[in-house]
Design a protein around this motif. Sequence first.
Motif, PDB file in Angstrom:
ATOM      1  N   UNK A 132       0.654 -42.049 -16.340  1.00 19.87           N
ATOM      2  CA  UNK A 132       0.037 -42.229 -15.030  1.00 19.87           C
ATOM      3  C   UNK A 132       0.193 -40.974 -14.177  1.00 19.87           C
ATOM      4  N   UNK A 133       1.390 -40.403 -14.178  1.00 19.72           N
ATOM      5  CA  UNK A 133       1.637 -39.189 -13.396  1.00 19.72           C
ATOM      6  C   UNK A 133       0.822 -38.012 -13.932  1.00 19.72           C
ATOM      7  N   UNK A 134       0.732 -37.890 -15.264  1.00 16.15           N
ATOM      8  CA  UNK A 134      -0.084 -36.837 -15.853  1.00 16.15           C
ATOM      9  C   UNK A 134      -1.547 -37.010 -15.460  1.00 16.15           C
ATOM     10  N   UNK A 135      -2.022 -38.243 -15.478  1.00 14.89           N
ATOM     11  CA  UNK A 135      -3.414 -38.517 -15.108  1.00 14.89           C
ATOM     12  C   UNK A 135      -3.676 -38.127 -13.660  1.00 14.89           C
ATOM     13  N   UNK A 136      -2.705 -38.315 -12.776  1.00 14.39           N
ATOM     14  CA  UNK A 136      -2.871 -37.908 -11.382  1.00 14.39           C
ATOM     15  C   UNK A 136      -2.996 -36.387 -11.263  1.00 14.39           C
ATOM     16  N   UNK A 137      -2.175 -35.667 -12.012  1.00 15.01           N
ATOM     17  CA  UNK A 137      -2.276 -34.202 -11.970  1.00 15.01           C
ATOM     18  C   UNK A 137      -3.615 -33.746 -12.544  1.00 15.01           C
ATOM     19  N   UNK A 138      -4.063 -34.420 -13.602  1.00 14.59           N
ATOM     20  CA  UNK A 138      -5.365 -34.081 -14.169  1.00 14.59           C
ATOM     21  C   UNK A 138      -6.494 -34.407 -13.179  1.00 14.59           C
ATOM     22  N   UNK A 139      -6.329 -35.476 -12.401  1.00 11.58           N
ATOM     23  CA  UNK A 139      -7.351 -35.821 -11.409  1.00 11.58           C
ATOM     24  C   UNK A 139      -7.514 -34.700 -10.390  1.00 11.58           C
ATOM     25  N   UNK A 140      -6.400 -34.127  -9.939  1.00  4.62           N
ATOM     26  CA  UNK A 140      -6.465 -33.004  -9.004  1.00  4.62           C
ATOM     27  C   UNK A 140      -7.221 -31.833  -9.629  1.00  4.62           C
ATOM     28  N   UNK A 141      -6.950 -31.542 -10.888  1.00  4.67           N
ATOM     29  CA  UNK A 141      -7.630 -30.438 -11.555  1.00  4.67           C
ATOM     30  C   UNK A 141      -9.119 -30.734 -11.742  1.00  4.67           C
ATOM     31  N   UNK A 142      -9.445 -31.987 -12.062  1.00  3.55           N
ATOM     32  CA  UNK A 142     -10.857 -32.365 -12.192  1.00  3.55           C
ATOM     33  C   UNK A 142     -11.574 -32.228 -10.850  1.00  3.55           C
ATOM     34  N   UNK A 143     -10.910 -32.626  -9.772  1.00  3.76           N
ATOM     35  CA  UNK A 143     -11.518 -32.513  -8.447  1.00  3.76           C
ATOM     36  C   UNK A 143     -11.830 -31.054  -8.126  1.00  3.76           C
ATOM     37  N   UNK A 144     -10.907 -30.175  -8.434  1.00  3.53           N
ATOM     38  CA  UNK A 144     -11.122 -28.749  -8.190  1.00  3.53           C
ATOM     39  C   UNK A 144     -12.274 -28.224  -9.047  1.00  3.53           C
ATOM     40  N   UNK A 145     -12.306 -28.621 -10.317  1.00  3.84           N
ATOM     41  CA  UNK A 145     -13.367 -28.170 -11.220  1.00  3.84           C
ATOM     42  C   UNK A 145     -14.730 -28.714 -10.801  1.00  3.84           C
ATOM     43  N   UNK A 146     -14.759 -29.937 -10.303  1.00  6.48           N
ATOM     44  CA  UNK A 146     -16.012 -30.570  -9.882  1.00  6.48           C
ATOM     45  C   UNK A 146     -16.582 -29.873  -8.659  1.00  6.48           C
ATOM     46  N   UNK A 147     -15.718 -29.516  -7.741  1.00 11.18           N
ATOM     47  CA  UNK A 147     -16.145 -28.768  -6.561  1.00 11.18           C
ATOM     48  C   UNK A 147     -16.988 -29.592  -5.607  1.00 11.18           C
ATOM     49  N   UNK A 148     -17.846 -28.928  -4.872  1.00 12.21           N
ATOM     50  CA  UNK A 148     -18.676 -29.563  -3.851  1.00 12.21           C
ATOM     51  C   UNK A 148     -20.072 -29.804  -4.420  1.00 12.21           C
ATOM     52  N   UNK A 149     -20.350 -31.040  -4.786  1.00  7.44           N
ATOM     53  CA  UNK A 149     -21.661 -31.423  -5.306  1.00  7.44           C
ATOM     54  C   UNK A 149     -22.154 -32.623  -4.505  1.00  7.44           C
ATOM     55  N   UNK A 150     -22.878 -32.406  -3.420  1.00  2.00           N
ATOM     56  CA  UNK A 150     -23.252 -33.518  -2.539  1.00  2.00           C
ATOM     57  C   UNK A 150     -24.173 -34.541  -3.180  1.00  2.00           C
ATOM     58  N   UNK A 151     -24.847 -34.171  -4.267  1.00  7.96           N
ATOM     59  CA  UNK A 151     -25.775 -35.093  -4.917  1.00  7.96           C
ATOM     60  C   UNK A 151     -25.128 -35.908  -6.031  1.00  7.96           C
ATOM     61  N   UNK A 152     -23.849 -35.640  -6.326  1.00  8.34           N
ATOM     62  CA  UNK A 152     -23.170 -36.306  -7.428  1.00  8.34           C
ATOM     63  C   UNK A 152     -21.783 -36.756  -6.992  1.00  8.34           C
ATOM     64  N   UNK A 153     -21.069 -37.414  -7.901  1.00  9.23           N
ATOM     65  CA  UNK A 153     -19.735 -37.919  -7.563  1.00  9.23           C
ATOM     66  C   UNK A 153     -18.795 -37.764  -8.738  1.00  9.23           C
ATOM     67  N   UNK A 154     -17.527 -37.524  -8.424  1.00  7.09           N
ATOM     68  CA  UNK A 154     -16.448 -37.634  -9.405  1.00  7.09           C
ATOM     69  C   UNK A 154     -15.572 -38.802  -9.001  1.00  7.09           C
ATOM     70  N   UNK A 155     -15.264 -39.665  -9.969  1.00  7.58           N
ATOM     71  CA  UNK A 155     -14.401 -40.820  -9.736  1.00  7.58           C
ATOM     72  C   UNK A 155     -13.018 -40.558 -10.336  1.00  7.58           C
ATOM     73  N   UNK A 156     -11.984 -40.965  -9.635  1.00  6.04           N
ATOM     74  CA  UNK A 156     -10.643 -40.983 -10.191  1.00  6.04           C
ATOM     75  C   UNK A 156     -10.392 -42.292 -10.923  1.00  6.04           C
ATOM     76  N   UNK A 157      -9.391 -42.291 -11.814  1.00  8.35           N
ATOM     77  CA  UNK A 157      -9.098 -43.477 -12.625  1.00  8.35           C
ATOM     78  C   UNK A 157      -7.657 -43.913 -12.384  1.00  8.35           C
TER      79      UNK A 157
END
Length: 376
Positions: A163-188
Amino acid sequence: MSDTFTFRVLATDGQARRGEISMPRGTVRTPAFMPVGTAGTVKAMYLDQVRALGTDIILGNTYHLMLRPGAERVARLGGLHEFARWPHPILTDSGGFQVMSLAALRKIREEGVTFRSHVDGQVYEMSPERSIEIQGLLDADIQMQLDECVRLPAPREDVERAMELSLRWAERCKTAFGDQPDKAMFGIVQGGVDADLRARSAAALSAMELKGYAVGGLAVGEPQQVMLEVLEATCPALPAEKPRYLMGVGTPNDILKSVARGIDMFDCVMPTRAGRHGLAYTRRGKINLKNARHAEDPRPLDEESDCPAARGYSRAYLHHLVKSGEALGAMLLTWNNLAYYQGLMADIRTAVEAGRLGERADEMREEWARGDLPAL
């Protein structure tokens, strides 16, 4: 920059919500069921049929598409919408669950996961950043973070570490996803069946201010009551103004009970897989077309259904197709099943709007319990 990906709650009934997710490629009416298009296709269906049933969004699988035909190839061919001729919203999973369940010789590290393909034995590396890159190449409208899925039951310390690893990966995914106003990234949200871990995961993900949130790691054999208790611990910790997605669930009864606890989106292979194995979902419950009692039954699956597969073919003919291994049997039963599921979701949305979800759910369960009528 104005965000063109939005979610509105239009009505509530207890914890249940009726809403709409809006994005440039279309509107998703919630609660929504997403048919699973693992490799760019909903098995045994034309996608225009899937759309005609009332489907607003389908799911594509990152793991399978990165192996075949390859994300870069799909991108060169115009993205998954153009490739599959589905111009409407698509959600892609991260590939994490399939890496854990299908790939051989996988190794999980802080950087990501290394695994050997079950298709050709080739070694791949999947980091949070690479998962988001692949989903971007596919041009998915909703992209899921990479997470670690632990097989249950498992020691609490293993579940907490994942669970803790997944949270750290979520932060990295958010950074990689960046600002895309027409799309969304969901956390798990992860945390196994431990309510405290689930609440911690939900709170940490909520603080990341993502556009949507999923509950993962369920529908892996745990009793329904355990799943519902996890939802009761998780949903209140998630932002009320964001969509909530329960991954891999489930049966019609699972969906009814999960909507009542605040879930907005679902996906599951169950209706399509069942159709390929001779099982039909109807408002009177499940019908196993392999059974010999259907061999001379002239009735359709459901004479009141709007779906041609349900009302236009006799059970005797469907039984014959299934027993003969004819592809048309899988096609017709899958068509029927997806029609039933999308009809169920429309029924649920109407019930939430009317403030009578509990009553309607009881009516459905009574009809299921009575079962299918025997042939005359």
